[in-house]
Design an enzyme around this catalytic site. Structure first.
Site, PDB file in Angstrom:
ATOM      1  N   CYS A 275       0.793  -1.240   0.000  1.00  0.00           N
ATOM      2  CA  CYS A 275       0.000   0.000   0.000  1.00  0.00           C
ATOM      3  C   CYS A 275       0.821   1.284   0.000  1.00  0.00           C
ATOM      4  O   CYS A 275       0.747   2.054  -0.952  1.00  0.00           O
ATOM      5  CB  CYS A 275      -0.952  -0.006   1.182  1.00  0.00           C
ATOM      6  SG  CYS A 275      -2.275  -1.191   0.936  1.00  0.00           S
TER       7      CYS A 275
HETATM    8  N1  LIG Z   1      -3.644  -4.874   1.651  1.00  0.00           N
HETATM    9  C1  LIG Z   1      -3.939  -3.827   2.387  1.00  0.00           C
HETATM   10  O1  LIG Z   1      -3.439  -3.663   3.506  1.00  0.00           O
HETATM   11  C2  LIG Z   1      -4.928  -2.790   1.897  1.00  0.00           C
HETATM   12  C3  LIG Z   1      -5.486  -1.899   2.810  1.00  0.00           C
HETATM   13  C4  LIG Z   1      -6.390  -0.947   2.353  1.00  0.00           C
HETATM   14  C5  LIG Z   1      -6.686  -0.862   0.997  1.00  0.00           C
HETATM   15  N2  LIG Z   1      -6.104  -1.726   0.116  1.00  0.00           N
HETATM   16  C6  LIG Z   1      -6.472  -1.603  -1.303  1.00  0.00           C
HETATM   17  O2  LIG Z   1      -7.470  -2.574  -1.587  1.00  0.00           O
HETATM   18  C7  LIG Z   1      -7.279  -3.125  -2.896  1.00  0.00           C
HETATM   19  C8  LIG Z   1      -7.049  -4.613  -2.794  1.00  0.00           C
HETATM   20  O3  LIG Z   1      -5.895  -4.822  -2.011  1.00  0.00           O
HETATM   21  P1  LIG Z   1      -5.448  -6.286  -1.521  1.00  0.00           P
HETATM   22  O4  LIG Z   1      -4.211  -6.125  -0.735  1.00  0.00           O
HETATM   23  O5  LIG Z   1      -6.618  -6.980  -0.937  1.00  0.00           O
HETATM   24  O6  LIG Z   1      -5.089  -6.884  -2.953  1.00  0.00           O
HETATM   25  P2  LIG Z   1      -4.582  -8.328  -3.353  1.00  0.00           P
HETATM   26  O7  LIG Z   1      -3.591  -8.119  -4.415  1.00  0.00           O
HETATM   27  O8  LIG Z   1      -4.240  -9.111  -2.134  1.00  0.00           O
HETATM   28  O9  LIG Z   1      -5.918  -8.963  -3.966  1.00  0.00           O
HETATM   29  C9  LIG Z   1      -6.590  -8.470  -5.085  1.00  0.00           C
HETATM   30  C10 LIG Z   1      -7.289  -9.639  -5.720  1.00  0.00           C
HETATM   31  O10 LIG Z   1      -8.123  -9.192  -6.782  1.00  0.00           O
HETATM   32  C11 LIG Z   1      -8.209 -10.262  -7.707  1.00  0.00           C
HETATM   33  N3  LIG Z   1      -8.842  -9.810  -8.952  1.00  0.00           N
HETATM   34  C12 LIG Z   1      -8.311  -9.043  -9.936  1.00  0.00           C
HETATM   35  N4  LIG Z   1      -9.238  -8.834 -10.896  1.00  0.00           N
HETATM   36  C13 LIG Z   1     -10.363  -9.469 -10.518  1.00  0.00           C
HETATM   37  C14 LIG Z   1     -11.668  -9.610 -11.088  1.00  0.00           C
HETATM   38  N5  LIG Z   1     -11.981  -9.053 -12.248  1.00  0.00           N
HETATM   39  N6  LIG Z   1     -12.588 -10.350 -10.418  1.00  0.00           N
HETATM   40  C15 LIG Z   1     -12.276 -10.914  -9.238  1.00  0.00           C
HETATM   41  N7  LIG Z   1     -11.065 -10.821  -8.648  1.00  0.00           N
HETATM   42  C16 LIG Z   1     -10.123 -10.103  -9.280  1.00  0.00           C
HETATM   43  C17 LIG Z   1      -6.779 -10.735  -7.803  1.00  0.00           C
HETATM   44  O11 LIG Z   1      -6.706 -12.048  -8.295  1.00  0.00           O
HETATM   45  C18 LIG Z   1      -6.338 -10.665  -6.339  1.00  0.00           C
HETATM   46  O12 LIG Z   1      -6.531 -11.881  -5.679  1.00  0.00           O
HETATM   47  C19 LIG Z   1      -6.088  -2.360  -3.486  1.00  0.00           C
HETATM   48  O13 LIG Z   1      -6.574  -1.269  -4.201  1.00  0.00           O
HETATM   49  C20 LIG Z   1      -5.329  -1.888  -2.248  1.00  0.00           C
HETATM   50  O14 LIG Z   1      -4.589  -0.723  -2.495  1.00  0.00           O
HETATM   51  C21 LIG Z   1      -5.252  -2.698   0.540  1.00  0.00           C
END
Ligand SMILES: NC(=O)c1ccc[n+]([C@@H]2O[C@H](COP(=O)([O-])OP(=O)(O)OC[C@H]3O[C@@H](n4cnc5c(N)ncnc54)[C@H](O)[C@@H]3O)[C@@H](O)[C@H]2O)c1
Length: 446
Positions: A275
């Site tokens: 992030c």
């Molecule tokens: N990880 C954190 O601590 C955190 C905290 C707050 C916000 N975020 C934000 O939240 C979002 C997700 O983060 P994350 O860490 O959970 O990501 P991640 O990379 O762990 O997971 C994202 C998932 O989305 C899936 N994906 C992609 N396209 C897709 C589709 N069309 N249909 C279904 N699934 C699909 C991918 O396969 C992946 O598993 C990002 O924008 C991130 O910046 C993350």
């Protein structure tokens, strides 16, 4: 009130914690992913990544039948539910901008489902997206593909997530605040009522605002936290040049000032993870597009780029030229309590050590299999902290795992070739360690 049914797209840290959180409060949740292996794990109650306390709650959610995970069936997930959280990834592009291809693709999939739906459905963007994305990218794609009208046929909200990996589930259900960016009042009311039902009398402070303001709140928050980290790291670097100064005491005293607060003032080797690095970069890139140069955040990023290399400098100060020396790395994950190695500080540190001609043995309580995909056979992998220390010339403590905090000077003295320790996270008592072995730490003036 009848509980709305919820679908979740993207089942990473944010999506899975959202899904399990709602299922744990009695909602029916259908998750959808394109990754069959991940879906199979989730349907067996096994989280696809390391996150404390998640396994038991996921198991309960799956066994109760309240959470199911589908593969390649976004249409079914959307059609069978009333509201969709979109939590797909938004990684960095080479120029630092946010890569919105997964948001685009998932918006098209939602549009294809809504095409066949006659009842009102609310789409909630939970991913971190640059200001304007929900209104100018998601809305037109969904409207075009579904041939439906935002506002009347479907609702649209932007609801940033503030969880921290390592305490992700706890943060999801006990958040400090809820931000609801809304296309119109009707969409916002649906999400507000959902959270009101979820939290009941414990509803956290809730900000209702425009879509773009909600999007910016997330970037502004993460960028300030990153700024606090780079700030205390610069203070640490000054402390290192002032005999008798210690950044830990500086930070404690600063943190007692209510205007500053104690959190995110731990000096160390910089921030990593999925992030902060990408969000700071994305805000810089987005701002540049808008014609405004974010010099402050450029400096935050630059400090963070050089900070991990301090560990290698310290290592050389303790044991001299690194050619042919053996360095032990304790901790590979970007922080404790996760196996995530995205932008982990261990990566530039290990690469620099190898460049200097050192050999490296590394150990992390949970990130070993991910580390093997990154470093392959360029380094050796130990099965415990003690094994990692065996015959090393110097040790660099990179991640602040609890099990490393328990190590005593004797563990280093009895196992290393020559006991020398660089404390990159300030977890050891300098007085105790420096009396017994070569020791240096971030932010400690000699
Ligand atoms: N990880 C954190 O601590 C955190 C905290 C707050 C916000 N975020 C934000 O939240 C979002 C997700 O983060 P994350 O860490 O959970 O990501 P991640 O990379 O762990 O997971 C994202 C998932 O989305 C899936 N994906 C992609 N396209 C897709 C589709 N069309 N249909 C279904 N699934 C699909 C991918 O396969 C992946 O598993 C990002 O924008 C991130 O910046 C993350």
């Amino acid at each position: 009130m009848k509980k709305p049914k919820i679908s979740v797209l993207g089942i990473g840290y944010v999506g899975l914690c959202t899904a399990v959180g709602f299922a744990s409060k009695g909602y029916t949740v259908i998750a959808s992913t394109h990754d069959a292996e991940k879906a199979a794990k989730i349907n067996k109650g096994i989280p696809p990544f390391h996150e404390p306390n998640l396994q038991k709650l996921l198991e309960e959610a799956v066994q109760s039948g309240r959470l199911t995970c589908l593969t390649n069936q976004t249409k079914k997930a959307v059609l069978e539910t009333d509201l969709t959280f979109n939590a797909v990834g938004t990684p960095s592009m080479p120029d630092g901008g946010a890569d919105l291809q997964f948001i685009e693709a998932s918006s098209r999939e939602i549009g294809q489902a809504l095409c066949k739906k006659s009842t009102y459905h609310v789409i909630v963007i939970k991913s971190t997206v640059v200001p304007g994305t929900t209104r100018d990218l998601v809305k037109p794609i969904v409207e075009k593909v579904s041939k439906k009208k935002c506002g009347s046929d479907f609702g649209l909200c932007m609801n940033p997530e503030f969880l921290r990996q390592g305490s992700a589930f706890e943060d999801t259900i006990h958040t400090d605040r809820i931000v609801i960016g809304e296309y119109d009042k009707k969409s916002g009311d649906v999400l507000y009522n959902l959270y009101k039902d979820f939290y009941d009398k414990d509803l956290p402070p809730t900000i209702r605002t425009s879509l773009s303001t909600a999007e910016l709140i997330k970037y502004a928050s993460n960028s300030l936290l990153a700024t606090k980290i780079s700030y205390i790291n610069t203070i640490a670097n000054i402390c290192g040049k002032i005999p008798g100064a210690d950044v830990k005491t500086v930070a404690v005293a600063m943190g007692l000032d209510k205007r500053i607060g104690p959190l995110f003032l731990n000096a160390g080797l910089g921030y990593g993870g999925s992030c902060f690095p990408k969000d700071v970069k994305a805000l810089i890139a987005h701002s540049k597009k808008l014609g405004y140069r974010l010099e402050l955040l450029e400096s935050v990023e630059n400090v963070n780029k050089t900070q991990p290399l301090k560990a290698v400098e310290f290592c050389k100060e303790l044991i001299g030229n690194l050619k042919g020396k053996h360095v032990a790395i304790l901790g590979l994950a970007f922080k404790a309590d996760t196996d995530d190695m995205r932008e982990a500080r261990a990566i530039p540190i290990i690469n620099e050590l190898l460049k200097e001609g050192a050999s490296v043995t590394a150990y992390d309580p949970v990130a070993m299999s991910i580390a093997k995909t990154i470093f392959k056979n360029k380094i050796r992998y130990a099965q415990s902290a003690i094994e990692c220390l065996k015959n090393a010339d110097c040790c660099i403590l990179v991640t602040e795992w609890d099990e490393f905090k328990k190590l005593k000077p004797a563990d280093f003295i009895n196992n290393m070739k020559q006991p020398a320790l660089v404390d990159g996270r300030r977890i050891y008592n300098p007085e105790e360690f420096s009396q017994k072995m070569k020791f240096t730490a971030i932010g400690l003036g000699h």
